[in-house]
Design a protein around this motif. Structure first.
Motif, short mmCIF file in Angstrom:
data_model
loop_
_atom_site.label_atom_id
_atom_site.label_comp_id
_atom_site.label_asym_id
_atom_site.label_seq_id
_atom_site.Cartn_x
_atom_site.Cartn_y
_atom_site.Cartn_z
N ALA A 158 18.89 -6.73 19.28
CA ALA A 158 18.15 -5.51 19.61
C ALA A 158 18.83 -4.77 20.77
CB ALA A 158 16.70 -5.84 19.97
N LYS A 159 19.25 -5.52 21.76
CA LYS A 159 19.92 -4.90 22.90
C LYS A 159 21.23 -4.25 22.48
CE LYS A 159 21.41 -5.87 27.64
NZ LYS A 159 21.51 -6.91 28.71
N ALA A 160 21.97 -4.93 21.62
CA ALA A 160 23.26 -4.42 21.17
C ALA A 160 23.11 -3.18 20.29
CB ALA A 160 24.01 -5.51 20.41
N GLU A 161 22.04 -3.14 19.49
CA GLU A 161 21.86 -2.05 18.54
C GLU A 161 20.93 -0.94 19.03
OE1 GLU A 161 20.82 -3.73 14.75
OE2 GLU A 161 22.76 -4.77 14.56
N GLY A 162 20.45 -1.07 20.26
CA GLY A 162 19.68 0.00 20.86
C GLY A 162 18.21 0.03 20.52
N TYR A 163 17.68 -1.07 19.95
CA TYR A 163 16.24 -1.13 19.69
C TYR A 163 15.51 -1.65 20.93
CZ TYR A 163 17.08 -0.36 14.73
OH TYR A 163 17.46 0.19 13.53
N ARG A 164 14.31 -1.16 21.13
CA ARG A 164 13.58 -1.49 22.35
C ARG A 164 12.95 -2.88 22.35
NH1 ARG A 164 10.49 4.22 23.78
NH2 ARG A 164 12.41 5.49 23.88
N SER A 165 12.84 -3.49 21.19
CA SER A 165 12.27 -4.83 21.11
C SER A 165 12.78 -5.54 19.87
CB SER A 165 10.73 -4.78 21.09
OG SER A 165 10.29 -4.25 19.86
#
Length: 239
Positions: A38-45
């Motif tokens: 999620a962090k790598a792909e820009g999702y918040r959670s």
């Protein structure tokens, strides 16, 4: 923190002022592949991947044009909807604040407020064709109480969907303890062509959460309108 051996797993040392429970939570977060993804792909959670996996199986999002996201914070599900269906109008609501998301209308408001359904539908400007609910009540540590409080939110979400969905629309909601209460399952089967339960891979194995997926809303007729209960707000009772 200390980084241990064994496949690069991060070990977290207990720090002054940090409880054992918070230490375990931090270790789980640091070693969770979905959190990293999620962090790598820009999702918040990491919850974004639960919806992605449900969509892969049930084809919920790509054809959706008017979407309501109940329990939107921190915004991962709304991000997924906009990525998979860029033209969709999305309106979200949560008690917690949610940082702005491009082309998503957000309300910090209690969904159980009597005014909430009207606020959401007016902002959407049309009947929704997809209602998503990842709502869960704050836990108090008593399993039965926590379950009942969350199921009250599920009830309210079901009622909102049945009263507002376009014919043919879909409803997805988090439920607990292995599935939807039988009474609510009867309601869903009455109003939708198919009703299924799923536990997406992104849902942690130790979690009791499942998701109910109801598709093919049959529309509203005098014979299948939702019946308001008298024991509390937003009760859904089988007709």
């Amino acid at each position: 923190m200390a980084r241990g051996g064994g496949a690069g797993r991060v070990r977290v040392k207990t720090a002054k002022g940090r409880t054992a429970q918070s230490t375990r939570w931090l270790a789980r977060q640091l070693n969770d592949p979905y959190v990293k993804k999620a962090k790598a792909e820009g999702y918040r959670s990491r919850a974004a991947y639960k919806l992605i996996e449900l969509d892969e199986k049930y084809k919920l999002i790509r054809q959706a044009r008017h979407v309501v996201d109940l329990g939107v914070a921190p915004g991962g599900w709304a991000q997924v909807v906009k990525k998979l269906s860029p033209k969709a109008q999305v309106v979200g609501i949560d008690l917690l604040p949610t940082d702005p998301i491009a082309e998503v209308t957000l309300f910090q408001m209690d969904f159980m407020d009597d005014k909430a359904p009207q606020v959401l539908c007016e902002a959407l400007g049309a009947q929704p064709d997809l209602v998503l609910s990842d709502m869960a009540s704050n836990t108090v540590g008593h399993a039965q109480t926590d379950h009942l409080r969350t199921m009250a939110l599920v009830e309210a979400a079901i009622q909102f969907a049945i009263e507002n969905l376009q014919k043919g629309g879909a409803f997805v909601s988090k439920v607990f303890a292995g599935g939807t209460d039988q009474e609510l399952l009867v309601v869903l089967k009455k109003h939708f062509s198919t009703v299924k339960h799923a536990k997406p891979p992104a849902s942690r194995k130790g979690s009791s959460e499942w998701y109910v997926i109801a598709q093919g809303f049959k529309g509203r007729t005098p014979q299948n309108e939702v019946t308001q209960g008298t024991g509390g707000a937003n009760n859904v009772l089988p007709g």
